[in-house]
Design an enzyme around this catalytic site. Structure first.
Site, PDB file in Angstrom:
ATOM      1  N   GLY A 177      -0.780   7.791   1.461  1.00  0.00           N
ATOM      2  CA  GLY A 177      -0.958   7.744   2.895  1.00  0.00           C
ATOM      3  C   GLY A 177       0.239   7.249   3.678  1.00  0.00           C
ATOM      4  N   GLY A 193       0.812  -1.212   0.000  1.00  0.00           N
ATOM      5  CA  GLY A 193       0.000   0.000   0.000  1.00  0.00           C
ATOM      6  C   GLY A 193       0.839   1.253   0.000  1.00  0.00           C
ATOM      7  CB  ALA A 194       4.307   1.811  -1.027  1.00  0.00           C
ATOM      8  CG  ASN A 195      -1.227   3.459  -3.675  1.00  0.00           C
ATOM      9  OD1 ASN A 195      -1.266   2.353  -3.135  1.00  0.00           O
ATOM     10  ND2 ASN A 195      -2.274   4.271  -3.709  1.00  0.00           N
ATOM     11  CE1 TYR A 199      -9.724  -0.595   8.836  1.00  0.00           C
ATOM     12  CE2 TYR A 199     -10.360   0.417  10.915  1.00  0.00           C
ATOM     13  CZ  TYR A 199      -9.441   0.262   9.898  1.00  0.00           C
ATOM     14  OH  TYR A 199      -8.246   0.941   9.927  1.00  0.00           O
ATOM     15  N   GLY A 246       1.647   4.362   3.808  1.00  0.00           N
ATOM     16  CA  GLY A 246       2.601   3.562   3.041  1.00  0.00           C
ATOM     17  C   GLY A 246       3.573   4.414   2.257  1.00  0.00           C
TER      18      GLY A 246
END
Length: 329
Positions: free
Chosen positions: A25, A21-23, A176, A27
């Site tokens: 926020g 999820g590094a794209n 969640y 990450g």
């Protein structure tokens, strides 16, 4: 613990880190901070266009090896297997895996494998990815797995009889919280199994407090409610900290030499909503060893991934990938 910031991070030159999820926020901020300190950062992203844009941002601040992009959709076990194979072919060893990616409170949706989307993305995908990359992590003494949880783990319950919400009314926020509890139980059981195997692997967890990230906006959009959106927007303005600060607990967990297996890090102020990294405690449910064992067995059954505790065992990696090819019925 002092008022630690990313500037206090040790030099990361020569280390290889994979961030899911590094794209955007947390990450993206984690990837940037690690690259700035010299690490070779692999950005594991689902969206190719957003991943490419993030890669440019991280490359602009990198002081060591150039960052690289790895396609990964955690909600699809075939994509998880492909990403693990790609990474294993790219690196001699993996020093740190940051299990950061996640989705938050969308409407009920099921993945191509038949799992509830949040459970698949936030837990099962990371469980499978970690298992498939375990040989690469074990090829480095003291390899580290950092998994991002949340204060919302406190609304989760240790009832794993219906993890995919097939027999009860779907409650997206409870779902969640259940996955964030799963993140803590996974970390606890991974640390226990590493110790039992005599491994130096360090499994830890972290949470960002209340950070202003794309997840908040996405969950608001998904709810379709103006009131929910206004409440979240007010909360963001009142207490949320920037994503760069929200990333600090997982950066501390990923890099500092005093981190011990099974520890949990979060912000130090305002009920762990914001501040500098410190050691924090999970809920009682997050310390339930029996539940952690049950969740592990369930995850192994659903994903088909078993963990092989043999350093450098590429053959074990291939065997795990073969087991992972089985689809749940």
């Amino acid at each position: 613990m002092t008022r630690w910031t990313a500037a206090d991070m040790p030099d990361q030159t020569g280390r290889t880190v994979l961030v899911t999820g590094a794209n955007s926020g947390l990450g993206l901020r984690t990837a940037e901070a690690l690259a700035r300190k010299g690490a070779r950062v692999l950005l594991a992203c689902r969206n190719p266009a957003k991943g490419a844009a993030a890669l440019e941002e991280v490359a602009a601040v990198a002081t060591g090896a150039a960052p690289e992009l790895v396609p990964l959709d955690l909600a699809d076990l075939a994509s998880v297997r492909a990403a693990a194979a790609t990474v294993d072919g790219m690196v001699e060893r993996l020093d740190v895996l940051v299990n950061n990616a996640g989705v938050m409170a969308p409407p009920l949706s099921r993945t191509v494998d038949g799992f509830e989307l949040q459970f698949a993305t936030n837990h099962l995908g990371h469980y499978a990815l970690t298992g498939l990359l375990l040989p690469a992590l074990l090829r480095q003494a003291g390899g580290r797995v950092v998994t991002t949880s949340s204060n919302m783990h406190r609304v989760g319950r240790n009832d794993w009889s219906d993890p995919n919400w097939e027999r009860r009314r779907y409650l997206r926020w409870q779902a969640y919280g259940q996955t964030k509890l799963a993140n803590l139980l996974f970390t606890r059981e991974l640390a226990r199994r590493a110790a039992e195997a005599g491994s130096s692997l360090v499994a830890v967890a972290a949470h960002p407090g209340h950070a202003a990230t794309h997840l908040v906006a996405s969950s608001t959009d998904a709810s379709g409610g103006r009131l929910v959106g206004r409440v979240m927007d007010f909360g963001n303005r009142l207490v949320a900290q920037p994503d760069r600060e929200g990333a600090l607990p997982q950066l501390y967990a990923a890099t500092m030499p005093d981190v011990a297996p099974g520890e949990y890090f979060g912000p130090d102020r305002l009920f762990q909503l914001r501040g500098h990294p410190t050691r924090v405690g999970p809920s009682e449910a997050g310390r339930d060893d029996e539940a952690a064992g049950r969740l592990w067995a369930l995850s192994e059954e659903l994903t088909g991934v078993s963990y092989a505790w043999t350093p450098g065992a590429r053959g074990a990696r291939d065997a795990a990938r073969t087991r992972a090819a089985r689809r749940p019925t």
